[in-house]
Write an enzyme that holds these catalytic residues in place. Structure first.
Site, PDB file in Angstrom:
ATOM      1  CB  ALA A  75       0.146  19.122  30.090  1.00 44.43           C
ATOM      2  CE1 TYR A 141       5.719  18.409  31.717  1.00 41.73           C
ATOM      3  CE2 TYR A 141       7.081  18.602  32.365  1.00 41.73           C
ATOM      4  CZ  TYR A 141       6.601  18.607  32.150  1.00 41.73           C
ATOM      5  OH  TYR A 141       6.249  20.306  31.778  1.00 41.73           O
TER       6      TYR A 141
HETATM    7  N1  UFG Z   1      13.055  19.937  45.035  1.00 41.88           N
HETATM    8  C1  UFG Z   1      13.501  19.672  47.022  1.00 41.88           C
HETATM    9  N2  UFG Z   1      12.395  19.232  47.900  1.00 41.88           N
HETATM   10  C2  UFG Z   1      10.470  19.353  47.885  1.00 41.88           C
HETATM   11  C3  UFG Z   1      10.727  19.395  46.065  1.00 41.88           C
HETATM   12  C4  UFG Z   1      11.771  19.977  45.051  1.00 41.88           C
HETATM   13  O1  UFG Z   1      14.648  19.194  47.458  1.00 41.88           O
HETATM   14  O2  UFG Z   1      10.325  19.136  48.291  1.00 41.88           O
HETATM   15  C5  UFG Z   1      13.940  19.603  44.646  1.00 41.88           C
HETATM   16  C6  UFG Z   1      13.796  18.864  43.631  1.00 41.88           C
HETATM   17  O3  UFG Z   1      14.639  17.919  44.134  1.00 41.88           O
HETATM   18  C7  UFG Z   1      14.815  19.813  42.543  1.00 41.88           C
HETATM   19  C8  UFG Z   1      14.205  21.598  43.031  1.00 41.88           C
HETATM   20  O4  UFG Z   1      14.221  20.720  44.213  1.00 41.88           O
HETATM   21  O5  UFG Z   1      16.031  19.419  42.798  1.00 41.88           O
HETATM   22  C9  UFG Z   1      13.276  21.871  41.703  1.00 41.88           C
HETATM   23  O6  UFG Z   1      11.992  21.045  41.854  1.00 41.88           O
HETATM   24  P1  UFG Z   1      10.198  21.372  41.534  1.00 41.88           P
HETATM   25  O7  UFG Z   1       9.926  20.692  42.196  1.00 41.88           O
HETATM   26  O8  UFG Z   1      10.467  22.310  42.046  1.00 41.88           O
HETATM   27  O9  UFG Z   1      10.378  21.796  40.156  1.00 41.88           O
HETATM   28  P2  UFG Z   1      11.238  20.824  38.518  1.00 41.88           P
HETATM   29  O10 UFG Z   1      12.901  20.883  38.578  1.00 41.88           O
HETATM   30  O11 UFG Z   1      11.615  19.210  39.089  1.00 41.88           O
HETATM   31  O12 UFG Z   1      10.490  20.342  37.898  1.00 41.88           O
HETATM   32  C10 UFG Z   1      10.820  21.914  36.943  1.00 41.88           C
HETATM   33  C11 UFG Z   1       9.188  21.857  36.568  1.00 41.88           C
HETATM   34  C12 UFG Z   1       8.958  20.906  35.663  1.00 41.88           C
HETATM   35  C13 UFG Z   1       9.912  20.499  34.377  1.00 41.88           C
HETATM   36  C14 UFG Z   1      10.983  20.550  35.352  1.00 41.88           C
HETATM   37  C15 UFG Z   1      12.997  20.167  34.162  1.00 41.88           C
HETATM   38  O13 UFG Z   1       7.923  21.995  37.297  1.00 41.88           O
HETATM   39  O14 UFG Z   1       7.473  20.984  34.874  1.00 41.88           O
HETATM   40  O15 UFG Z   1      11.055  21.779  36.253  1.00 41.88           O
HETATM   41  O16 UFG Z   1      13.346  19.028  34.487  1.00 41.88           O
HETATM   42  F1  UFG Z   1       9.531  19.302  33.879  1.00 41.88           F
END
Ligand code: UFG
Length: 331
Positions: A75, A141
């Protein structure tokens, strides 16, 4: 069983293939290697390089291997890019997904496990998020994955497909051999650990940014529910075994505990023994403030129980993998 895994060279897919092979299943993998790594594919699995949107290639795989079930990981998954290029998400996650279901139907294969996401829920109305929670995605997404969940409901009622959809919260950690190595890394834990490796090797860090500091959370940073990737992978196999009983089921997959971005950095500091510098930056588009799962449904229906529920262990396994593979799969 003969199982086709789409995206079986990717992070969660490759670890699921590893578990399937361990349990004696015959596995075929289709992956276009856009995000996946050839090295991550289990040597015992048969590998096809290509897109799951390629109906001809899929037909060949179904006929050659008499596929009994499909686990669909492949995906487009980056929340941030989905906000600027939603078309790609609807083509790959919806249109190509339907093509895959069509090839399955043509070949009499109706067992399907789907990687959905916590992003289908949007901003939570209550925490933890159970399966009854309203689904109102705030990024393309999540929207694309929700559309596909609904398509699966129709394939179940009209064509007798048996499926489970897993709404992943935040998969993290590593197995002994396989870990998280995205070509464009956007995930918090690998970025934090790469920063730690830079510090350890006295290299200039790329700069860890914490996105947002005024969310309505305990310390102003986003809260997420981290689940060990091996626990997640094992749930897919349990689901396959339970498909005859729970043939149209959706499960939220997490550990039921939320950690803020700052807490993740603190735990990583403790585990690595290194100082991990960061700076605050503006919020990232499409990020909900808090996402914490209730996984009671899969526990009661399939007997799923995480082996690695603690975030310390999750980060420790990731750190061990990154330390052994400082350049990811390219070494
Ligand atoms: N974050 C930072 N700095 C970074 C990367 C992330 O502060 O460099 C924060 C993001 O803003 C978020 C948290 O860390 O608050 C986690 O971020 P990730 O990118 O690790 O994960 P996400 O929660 O954004 O994404 C995950 C999955 C997605 C799914 C999502 C649900 O990877 O596939 O949860 O919202 F869609």
């Amino acid at each position: 069983m003969n199982i086709l895994v789409t995206g079986g060279a990717g992070y969660i897919g490759s670890i699921c293939v590893e578990e399937l092979v361990k349990q004696g299943h015959s596995v075929s993998v289709i992956d276009n290697l856009q995000e996946g790594h050839r090295e991550a594919v289990q040597p015992k699995a048969v590998f096809y390089e290509g897109s799951f949107g390629d109906k001809q290639l899929l037909s060949t795989i179904f006929k050659t291997h008499k596929i009994d079930a499909v686990i669909h990981f492949a995906a487009e998954t980056t929340v941030e890019f989905s906000m600027t290029d939603p078309q790609l998400y609807f083509i790959n996650n919806v249109v190509n997904g339907v093509n895959l279901l069509e090839v399955m139907k043509d070949n009499g294969c109706k067992r399907f496990i789907f990687s959905s996401t916590a992003a289908t829920f949007g901003e939570p109305e209550h925490t933890p998020i159970d399966e009854k929670h309203t689904q109102k995605p705030i990024n393309a997404y999540g929207e694309s994955k929700l559309m596909f969940e609904k398509i699966l409901d129709w394939y179940h009622s009209a064509y007798g497909f048996k499926f489970n959809a897993f709404r992943y919260f935040n998969a993290a950690g590593a197995s002994e051999r396989l870990g998280e190595d995205h070509r464009h890394e956007s995930h918090l834990i690998p970025i934090v650990l790469k920063t730690a490796l830079d510090v350890q090797n006295n290299r200039r860090t790329k700069g860890l940014k914490v996105f947002g500091q005024d969310y309505p959370t305990k310390d102003g940073t986003c809260v997420r529910d981290y689940i060990h990737v091996v626990d997640l992978a094992k749930a897919h196999i349990l689901a396959l075994e339970n498909l005859e009983i729970h043939s149209n089921a959706k499960y939220n997959m997490g550990n039921g505990k939320g950690f803020s971005v700052l807490e993740v950095i603190e735990i990583a500091k403790k585990i690595t023994g290194l100082d991990i510098p960061f700076e605050f930056a503006k919020k990232r588009a499409g990020d909900p403030a808090i996402l914490v799962a209730s996984s009671d449904k899969i526990s009661s229906e399939a007997g799923w129980k995480p082996d690695y529920p603690s975030l310390e262990t999750i980060i420790k396994t990731a750190w061990e993998w990154h330390s052994r593979h400082p350049n990811g799969y390219s070494v």
